[in-house]
Design a protein around this motif. Structure first.
Motif, PDB file in Angstrom:
ATOM      1  N   GLU A   1       0.590  -0.784  -0.023  1.00 49.83           N
ATOM      2  CA  GLU A   1       0.039   0.097   0.023  1.00 49.83           C
ATOM      3  C   GLU A   1       0.950   1.420   0.109  1.00 49.83           C
ATOM      4  N   THR A   2       0.375   2.134  -0.020  1.00 48.86           N
ATOM      5  CA  THR A   2       0.790   3.712   0.265  1.00 48.86           C
ATOM      6  C   THR A   2       1.688   3.550   0.949  1.00 48.86           C
ATOM      7  N   ILE A   3       2.886   4.520   0.999  1.00 46.63           N
ATOM      8  CA  ILE A   3       3.285   4.775   2.293  1.00 46.63           C
ATOM      9  C   ILE A   3       3.857   6.225   2.523  1.00 46.63           C
ATOM     10  N   LEU A   4       3.439   6.808   1.051  1.00 48.79           N
ATOM     11  CA  LEU A   4       4.171   7.649   1.227  1.00 48.79           C
ATOM     12  C   LEU A   4       3.243   8.970   0.078  1.00 48.79           C
ATOM     13  N   LYS A   5       2.759   9.822   0.514  1.00 51.28           N
ATOM     14  CA  LYS A   5       2.029  10.810  -0.900  1.00 51.28           C
ATOM     15  C   LYS A   5       2.499  11.901  -0.199  1.00 51.28           C
ATOM     16  N   VAL A   6       3.183  12.732  -1.807  1.00 49.82           N
ATOM     17  CA  VAL A   6       3.493  13.207  -1.798  1.00 49.82           C
ATOM     18  C   VAL A   6       2.318  14.311  -2.676  1.00 49.82           C
ATOM     19  N   GLU A   7       1.864  15.332  -2.051  1.00 52.34           N
ATOM     20  CA  GLU A   7       0.830  16.477  -2.993  1.00 52.34           C
ATOM     21  C   GLU A   7       1.237  17.563  -3.628  1.00 52.34           C
ATOM     22  N   HIS A   8       1.417  18.213  -4.537  1.00 52.81           N
ATOM     23  CA  HIS A   8       1.234  19.603  -5.062  1.00 52.81           C
ATOM     24  C   HIS A   8       3.093  20.076  -4.489  1.00 52.81           C
ATOM     25  N   LEU A   9       3.670  19.305  -3.936  1.00 58.36           N
ATOM     26  CA  LEU A   9       4.946  19.877  -3.673  1.00 58.36           C
ATOM     27  C   LEU A   9       5.744  20.920  -4.292  1.00 58.36           C
ATOM     28  N   SER A  10       5.954  22.229  -3.294  1.00 61.11           N
ATOM     29  CA  SER A  10       6.645  22.703  -4.197  1.00 61.11           C
ATOM     30  C   SER A  10       7.931  23.308  -3.265  1.00 61.11           C
ATOM     31  N   ALA A  11       9.256  23.577  -3.495  1.00 61.67           N
ATOM     32  CA  ALA A  11      10.509  24.601  -3.082  1.00 61.67           C
ATOM     33  C   ALA A  11      10.796  25.614  -4.124  1.00 61.67           C
ATOM     34  N   GLY A  12       9.960  26.815  -3.663  1.00 64.02           N
ATOM     35  CA  GLY A  12      11.250  28.388  -4.490  1.00 64.02           C
ATOM     36  C   GLY A  12      10.786  27.554  -5.953  1.00 64.02           C
ATOM     37  N   ARG A  13      11.314  28.133  -6.286  1.00 61.20           N
ATOM     38  CA  ARG A  13      11.347  28.060  -8.032  1.00 61.20           C
ATOM     39  C   ARG A  13      11.659  26.242  -8.454  1.00 61.20           C
ATOM     40  N   ALA A  14      12.176  25.932  -7.606  1.00 62.18           N
ATOM     41  CA  ALA A  14      13.532  24.613  -7.790  1.00 62.18           C
ATOM     42  C   ALA A  14      12.104  23.628  -8.266  1.00 62.18           C
ATOM     43  N   VAL A  15      11.453  24.075  -7.075  1.00 62.11           N
ATOM     44  CA  VAL A  15      10.079  22.567  -7.338  1.00 62.11           C
ATOM     45  C   VAL A  15       8.848  22.795  -7.338  1.00 62.11           C
ATOM     46  N   LYS A  16       8.355  22.859  -8.616  1.00 60.96           N
ATOM     47  CA  LYS A  16       7.052  23.044  -8.583  1.00 60.96           C
ATOM     48  C   LYS A  16       5.678  21.881  -8.870  1.00 60.96           C
ATOM     49  N   ASP A  17       4.930  21.697  -7.780  1.00 65.51           N
ATOM     50  CA  ASP A  17       3.740  21.638  -7.629  1.00 65.51           C
ATOM     51  C   ASP A  17       4.085  19.641  -7.923  1.00 65.51           C
ATOM     52  N   VAL A  18       4.775  19.041  -7.392  1.00 69.28           N
ATOM     53  CA  VAL A  18       5.701  17.483  -8.090  1.00 69.28           C
ATOM     54  C   VAL A  18       4.708  16.625  -6.941  1.00 69.28           C
ATOM     55  N   SER A  19       3.147  16.359  -7.869  1.00 70.43           N
ATOM     56  CA  SER A  19       2.859  14.815  -7.052  1.00 70.43           C
ATOM     57  C   SER A  19       3.305  13.529  -7.327  1.00 70.43           C
ATOM     58  N   PHE A  20       2.968  12.653  -6.578  1.00 69.16           N
ATOM     59  CA  PHE A  20       3.706  11.374  -6.585  1.00 69.16           C
ATOM     60  C   PHE A  20       2.719  10.078  -5.473  1.00 69.16           C
ATOM     61  N   GLU A  21       2.386   9.312  -5.340  1.00 75.32           N
ATOM     62  CA  GLU A  21       3.090   8.174  -4.327  1.00 75.32           C
ATOM     63  C   GLU A  21       4.313   7.048  -4.600  1.00 75.32           C
ATOM     64  N   LEU A  22       4.174   6.587  -3.463  1.00 80.22           N
ATOM     65  CA  LEU A  22       5.091   5.855  -3.407  1.00 80.22           C
ATOM     66  C   LEU A  22       4.268   4.154  -2.812  1.00 80.22           C
ATOM     67  N   HIS A  23       4.710   3.515  -2.903  1.00 81.42           N
ATOM     68  CA  HIS A  23       4.535   2.356  -2.094  1.00 81.42           C
ATOM     69  C   HIS A  23       5.705   0.886  -1.335  1.00 81.42           C
ATOM     70  N   ARG A  24       5.309   0.730  -0.277  1.00 82.01           N
ATOM     71  CA  ARG A  24       5.707   0.081   0.074  1.00 82.01           C
ATOM     72  C   ARG A  24       6.280  -1.573  -1.060  1.00 82.01           C
ATOM     73  N   GLY A  25       7.700  -1.516  -1.143  1.00 84.29           N
ATOM     74  CA  GLY A  25       8.564  -2.323  -1.997  1.00 84.29           C
ATOM     75  C   GLY A  25       8.377  -1.826  -2.743  1.00 84.29           C
ATOM     76  N   GLU A  26       8.193  -0.814  -3.589  1.00 80.09           N
ATOM     77  CA  GLU A  26       8.828   0.005  -4.883  1.00 80.09           C
ATOM     78  C   GLU A  26       9.887   0.518  -5.007  1.00 80.09           C
ATOM     79  N   ILE A  27      10.124   0.193  -6.094  1.00 80.49           N
ATOM     80  CA  ILE A  27      11.327   1.642  -6.380  1.00 80.49           C
ATOM     81  C   ILE A  27      11.205   2.333  -7.243  1.00 80.49           C
ATOM     82  N   LEU A  28      11.148   3.922  -6.810  1.00 80.35           N
ATOM     83  CA  LEU A  28      11.025   4.909  -7.651  1.00 80.35           C
ATOM     84  C   LEU A  28      11.423   5.744  -8.448  1.00 80.35           C
ATOM     85  N   GLY A  29      12.050   5.273  -9.582  1.00 79.14           N
ATOM     86  CA  GLY A  29      13.202   5.970  -9.789  1.00 79.14           C
ATOM     87  C   GLY A  29      12.851   7.614  -9.924  1.00 79.14           C
TER      88      GLY A  29
END
Ligand SMILES: Nc1ncnc2c1ncn2[C@@H]1O[C@H](COP(=O)(O)OP(=O)(O)OP(=O)(O)O)[C@@H](O)[C@H]1O
Ligand SMILES: [Mg+2]
Length: 504
Positions: free
Chosen positions: A259-287
Motif C-alpha cells: 500500500e501507499t506509504i508516502l503521498k506527496v501532494e503539490h509539493l513546491s520549494a521556491g522555483r526549484a520544485v513546482k507542484d510535484v505529486s506522486f505516491e510511493l508504495h511499500r516494496g516499490e523502487i520509484l526512479g
C-alpha cells in the motif's frame, strides 16, 4: 633508451606508496604518450588516485622513478607540479564555498594591481576563459550556491587554465549531465590537438571507450596491463579489473507492491520544485530521471527537510506529516543518501565507525554502547565490501568509492521505511555497483520504499518499478516499467508540459 623517453611525456616506474598499515601501490608503472587520453581503471581502492597524488606532490612516493618530459622529477608540492606543467581535477571537490566563482578559479594566483587583487581583471579573465571553453558559468556567483555539476565545471576550467602539458582528470564527469560531458569531451579534444596528454580516471565504461587512446588497469595496488583502447572492450577490461566475471548489473526482482506509504501532494520549494505529486508504495523502487537542473535532488531535499517547503503536503501512511528538518525526517523513518558526499555527507577526520553511526547516535543510548557501534559498523563494512584497514581509520583515507559505501551503510543503519538515494553508485566500481543494486532490491523486498535518483538511464531503468520524470522543477511524466524506453524518458526529460494524471 633515449627513444623511449621521446615517446612518452610521462613514465612512472616501480612506484611504491605505503601509508601506515596500507601498501596502496606495490610497484606500479604508467607510461603516457603526449597528445593522448590515457585512462586509468581499477576497482575502488585499486590505487588510481594515490598514483596521481604521488605524481603531483601531494603524497611523496615511498620509492620509484618518475620521468616527465625526459627528466627525472620528484615534485614536493602541487605548486611545483603545476609550474612544471601538470594540473589535476580532483575526485573530491574542495571549493571555497563563500567565495565567488572567479575567486575560486584564480585562488592563490589572482591578478594584482600593486598589493590589491585586481577584481576587474579577474572577472574579465574568467569570462574570457569560460567563453573559450564554451561554459555557461558566471564569475560572480557564489561557489557555495552552485550545483555539484557546476562546481565540477569550474574545476575543469581551472585545470585547463594552467596551460599544462598533462591534465589529470579524476572522475571529472561524476555529476555532469550528458550535455556537459559533451562539452568536456570537446575541451579534451582541443587539449589533445595541442599535444596535451590527459590522464583520465572514470568508472563509466561507455565514456572511457569513447575517448581513450590507451588504458592501464590496476588491481589492489598492482599494475595489471596497458593496451590501446581499440584492442580492449568492456568485458576484457572488467575481467582485468576484477579478475572475475561480473554479472547481474541490475538484479531487478519482482516483488509485490504494497500500500501507499508516502503521498506527496503539490509539493513546491521556491522555483526549484513546482507542484510535484506522486505516491510511493511499500516494496516499490520509484526512479527519478531528468537532466541536471530538473529538480530531482531538490525534491528529495525538500521531502527530507533540508530545503524549505513552500507549498503542498506530505502524508505518511495516510497521516499528514510536517518535516522542517532532517531530524524530523529521520524521526519519520525517512533517510536520504545525498549526492554531494563532501558537502552533506562525510566528516573527513572522523573514523569509518563514527561516520557510519552519525545519523543514528540516539539508538546507542547514553553513555554510548561502543560495542554495538563497532558490531554494526563491522556488519556494514562486510555487507558492502568496503575496503579499509580498520573501522577506526579516518574516512578521508579511503578511496572515493569506499567513502560512498560508508555513507550507504550510514543510511541503511537508520533502518528507514523510506530510503531516498541520490546518485547512489556515483564513483563506484562495477563490482560494488552490483552489490549496492542488489542491496537496494533486497530492501524493497523487505517492504521498504525506495526513491532512486540517477543520471544513468540504464541504472534507473534497470532498477525501478516506475519512473518519475522531471524537467526544470516540474514533473512531466510517471512511466510504468512496462513502458520503459530511453527514448520515451528522454522525451519527457525535455518536455515542457506538466504531467496530467489520468482521471480514475
Ligand atoms: N591518505 C591515506 N592514508 C591511508 N590510506 C590511504 C590514503 N589515501 C588512500 N589510501 C588507501 O590507498 C588505497 C588506494 O586508494 P585510492 O584512493 O588510490 O583508490 P582509487 O583507485 O582511486 O579508488 P576509487 O575508484 O574508489 O576512487 C586504498 O586502500 C585507500 O584506503
Ligand atoms: Mg580515486
Amino acid at each position: 633508451m633515449s627513444q623511449v623517453s621521446q615517446e612518452y611525456i610521462l613514465e612512472m616506474t616501480d612506484i611504491v606508496k605505503e601509508f601506515p598499515g596500507v601498501r596502496a601501490l606495490k610497484g606500479v608503472q604508467l607510461k603516457v604518450r603526449p597528445g593522448t587520453v590515457h585512462t586509468l581503471m581499477g576497482e575502488n581502492g585499486a590505487g588510481k588516485s594515490t598514483l596521481m597524488k604521488c605524481l603531483i606532490g601531494i603524497h611523496p612516493p615511498t620509492s620509484g622513478k618518475i620521468v616527465f618530459g625526459g627528466k627525472e622529477v620528484r615534485f614536493k608540492t602541487t605548486l611545483e607540479a603545476l609550474n612544471a606543467g601538470i594540473s589535476m581535477i580532483h575526485q573530491e571537490l574542495s571549493p571555497v564555498p563563500e567565495r565567488s566563482v572567479a575567486e575560486n578559479l584564480w585562488l592563490g594566483r589572482a591578478p594584482r594591481r600593486g598589493l590589491r587583487v585586481d577584481h576587474k581583471k579577474m572577472r574579465e579573465d574568467s569570462i574570457a576563459l569560460f567563453k573559450k571553453l564554451d561554459l555557461d558559468l558566471d564569475p560572480d556567483d557564489k561557489m557555495g550556491d552552485l550545483t555539484v555539476a557546476k562546481m565540477q565545471m569550474v574545476e575543469i576550467a581551472k585545470a585547463v587554465s594552467y596551460d599544462s602539458r598533462i591534465v589529470i582528470m579524476d572522475e571529472p564527469t561524476s555529476s555532469l549531465t550528458d550535455a556537459e560531458v559533451e562539452q568536456l569531451f570537446k575541451i579534451i579534444a582541443d587539449l589533445k590537438a595541442k599535444n596535451v596528454a590527459i590522464i583520465y580516471i572514470s568508472h563509466k565504461m561507455d565514456e572511457i571507450f569513447r575517448i581513450s587512446d590507451d588504458i592501464t588497469v590496476y588491481r589492489d595496488g598492482e599494475y595489471i596491463a596497458t593496451d590501446r583502447a581499440e584492442n580492449l572492450n568492456v568485458d576484457k577490461v572488467i575481467q582485468l579489473m576484477v579478475g572475475r566475471e561480473v554479472t547481474d548489473m541490475f538484479p531487478k526482482v519482482e516483488c509485490p507492491i504494497g500500500e501507499t506509504i508516502l503521498k506527496v501532494e503539490h509539493l513546491s520549494a521556491g522555483r526549484a520544485v513546482k507542484d510535484v505529486s506522486f505516491e510511493l508504495h511499500r516494496g516499490e523502487i520509484l526512479g527519478f530521471a531528468g537532466l541536471v537542473g530538473a529538480g530531482r535532488t531538490e525534491t528529495a531535499e525538500t521531502i527530507f527537510g533540508m530545503r524549505r517547503m513552500t507549498g503542498g503536503k506530505l502524508y505518511k501512511d495516510g497521516k499528514e506529516i510536517h518535516i522542517k528538518s532532517p531530524e524530523q525526517a529521520i524521526a519519520n523513518k525517512i533517510a536520504l543518501l545525498t549526492e554531494d558526499r563532501r558537502g552533506n555527507g562525510i566528516v573527513g577526520l572522523l573514523s569509518i565507525k563514527d561516520n557510519t553511526v552519525l545519523a543514528n547516535l540516539k539508538q546507542y543510548g547514553f553513555p554510548l554502547n561502543h560495542k554495538r557501534i563497532r558490531a554494526d559498523t563491522e556488519e556494514y563494512v562486510k555487507k558492502l565490501n568496503t575496503k579499509t584497514p580498520t573501522i577506526e581509520t579516518p574516512i578521508q583515507n579511503l578511496s572515493g568509492g569506499n567513502q560512498q559505501k560508508v555513507l550507504v551503510g550510514r543510511w541503511l543503519l537508520t533502518d528507514p521505511d523510506i530510503l531516498i538515494v541520490d546518485e547512489p553508485t556515483r564513483g563506484i566500481d562495477v563490482g560494488a555497483k552490483a552489490e549496492i543494486h542488489s542491496l537496494i532490491t533486497r530492501l524493497a523486498g523487505e517492504g521498504k520504499a525506495i526513491i532512486m535518483i540517477s543520471s544513468e538511464l540504464p541504472e534507473v531503468m534497470g532498477m525501478s518499478d516506475r519512473i518519475v520524470v522531471m524537467h526544470e522543477g516540474t514533473m512531466t511524466a510517471i512511466v510504468d516499467r512496462k513502458d520503459f524506453s530511453s527514448e520515451l524518458i528522454l522525451k519527457y526529460a525535455t518536455s515542457e508540459t506538466p504531467y496530467q494524471p489520468a482521471e480514475a
